[in-house]
Write an enzyme that holds these catalytic residues in place. Structure first.
Site, short mmCIF file in Angstrom:
data_model
loop_
_atom_site.label_atom_id
_atom_site.label_comp_id
_atom_site.label_asym_id
_atom_site.label_seq_id
_atom_site.Cartn_x
_atom_site.Cartn_y
_atom_site.Cartn_z
N ARG A 137 -54.95 35.49 -32.15
CA ARG A 137 -53.71 34.78 -32.51
C ARG A 137 -53.96 33.66 -33.51
O ARG A 137 -53.16 33.45 -34.42
CB ARG A 137 -53.00 34.26 -31.26
CG ARG A 137 -53.71 33.16 -30.51
CD ARG A 137 -52.90 32.71 -29.31
NE ARG A 137 -52.72 33.82 -28.39
CZ ARG A 137 -51.63 33.98 -27.64
NH1 ARG A 137 -50.65 33.12 -27.71
NH2 ARG A 137 -51.52 35.01 -26.82
N THR A 138 -55.07 32.92 -33.38
CA THR A 138 -55.34 31.85 -34.33
C THR A 138 -55.66 32.41 -35.70
O THR A 138 -55.20 31.90 -36.72
CB THR A 138 -56.50 30.97 -33.83
OG1 THR A 138 -56.17 30.46 -32.53
CG2 THR A 138 -56.74 29.80 -34.77
N HIS A 163 -59.74 21.28 -31.47
CA HIS A 163 -58.88 22.32 -32.03
C HIS A 163 -57.66 21.61 -32.61
O HIS A 163 -56.56 21.65 -32.04
CB HIS A 163 -58.48 23.31 -30.94
CG HIS A 163 -57.94 24.61 -31.44
ND1 HIS A 163 -57.55 24.80 -32.76
CD2 HIS A 163 -57.70 25.79 -30.81
CE1 HIS A 163 -57.11 26.04 -32.90
NE2 HIS A 163 -57.20 26.67 -31.73
#
Length: 336
Positions: free
Chosen positions: A80-81, A158
């Protein structure tokens, strides 16, 4: 869907009156800890522009990064990232190249320094890096000539996840002052939790870290959060409940008796959510372990859950970060 707040309706930043490069003087985006509160708000305002631009348009291509090369170097898997950064770069017109760990020379014994030198020799204009080792992204950033974005390094940071979470909260709640945000679950192994604690505390929220004693880092209060080891106490009166998954791949030893017992004590159920405020927002960075840290009833709640909105805000935040970090190279006035 609750009303969405936009920057024009929000109080102005309490930071200094700055323009151009002075608004965001950083060459890289490596850690939330590097940012001043007004720099965080600036990135959120920029991301809000892209959130509005991405909404309901058949053509979302902008083109301001046309002719620039974006390398997504992912030494740790994250579908997803990676997809979010790829979509963000392509919507801005960049030539996006994905480098997967399984296909890289690192698997053949190449050192991180050698990899950094190789990436630099390819003359990329911006590099997005995800790595399993804390500090690896900063090491590479020190060896390359272009901006670097940290897409997650070990247990460390993050930053774009914290920014997209903050943007989601701001759009739903209108601001941060006086908000109680409970970050619950495997806080010890979570770079998302560390970045969010720093980010939300800097913006004025009261942050709680809720976890079993074995999953609370000793430095949690230094990160701006109040520790709680009982779920019901941590959720009491919360405006936002952010759940974290168990990071089993980063655990070395028995941190919980069993997933079933963990769910019984720390899982977010409708009954537990009722302890928070009636309009409490439910968030999760994904991927979710349904039936472990969160039930499907809560995760899929049509009004309370903002989990899919977080994904949408991820693209907007990453577009903003790519745009801002490349303004100097693109010759944008005031950003040289």
């Amino acid at each position: 869907m609750p009303d969405i707040f936009i920057p024009d309706a929000l109080p102005q930043s309490s930071g200094p009156e700055l323009t151009g490069r002075a608004l965001f003087p950083h060459r890289h985006l490596l850690s939330i800890a590097d940012l001043k509160p007004w720099e965080i708000r600036f990135l959120l305002d920029e991301a809000e522009h892209w959130a509005q631009a991405n909404k309901g348009q058949a053509r979302k291509h902008d083109g301001r990064l046309a002719g620039m090369t974006q390398i997504n170097a992912f030494f740790e898997n994250s579908t997803r990232t990676l997809l979010s950064f790829e979509i963000a770069g392509k919507r801005l017109g960049a030539d996006v190249v994905n480098m997967h760990a399984g296909q890289s020379s690192v698997k053949k014994g190449e050192t991180l320094i050698d990899t950094a030198m190789t990436l630099n020799a390819m003359a990329a204009d911006v590099i997005v890096i995800r790595h399993a080792s804390s500090g690896a992204v900063a090491l590479i950033a020190d060896k390359v000539d272009c901006p670097v974005l940290n897409a997650g390094d070990g247990w460390h940071q993050h930053p774009t996840q914290a920014l997209l979470d903050a943007l989601t909260i701001r759009r739903r709640k209108g601001g941060f002052e006086g908000l109680i945000v409970a970050i619950c679950g495997d806080v010890l192994h979570s770079r998302v939790a560390r970045s969010n604690m720093l980010c939300l505390a800097a913006l004025g929220a009261q942050v709680r870290a809720v976890a079993p004693p074995t999953l609370l880092p000793p430095e949690v209060e230094m990160l701006g959060a109040i520790p709680f080891t009982r779920m019901d106490e941590g959720l009491d009166g919360a405006d936002v409940v952010m759940m974290l998954r168990l990071q089993n791949e980063r655990m070395d030893g028995a941190f919980i008796p069993s997933p079933r017992e963990y769910h019984a004590l720390y899982g977010l159920t409708p009954e537990r959510l009722a302890i928070a405020k009636p309009d409490a927002l439910v968030m999760h960075p994904g991927p979710m372990n349904r039936g472990v840290e969160i039930t499907s009833t809560v995760a899929d709640h049509p009004d309370r859950s903002a989990i899919t909105e977080q994904v949408a805000m991820g693209v907007a935040v990453r577009m903003a970060c790519l745009d801002v970090l490349t303004r100097g190279a693109r010759g944008v006035e005031g950003w040289a």
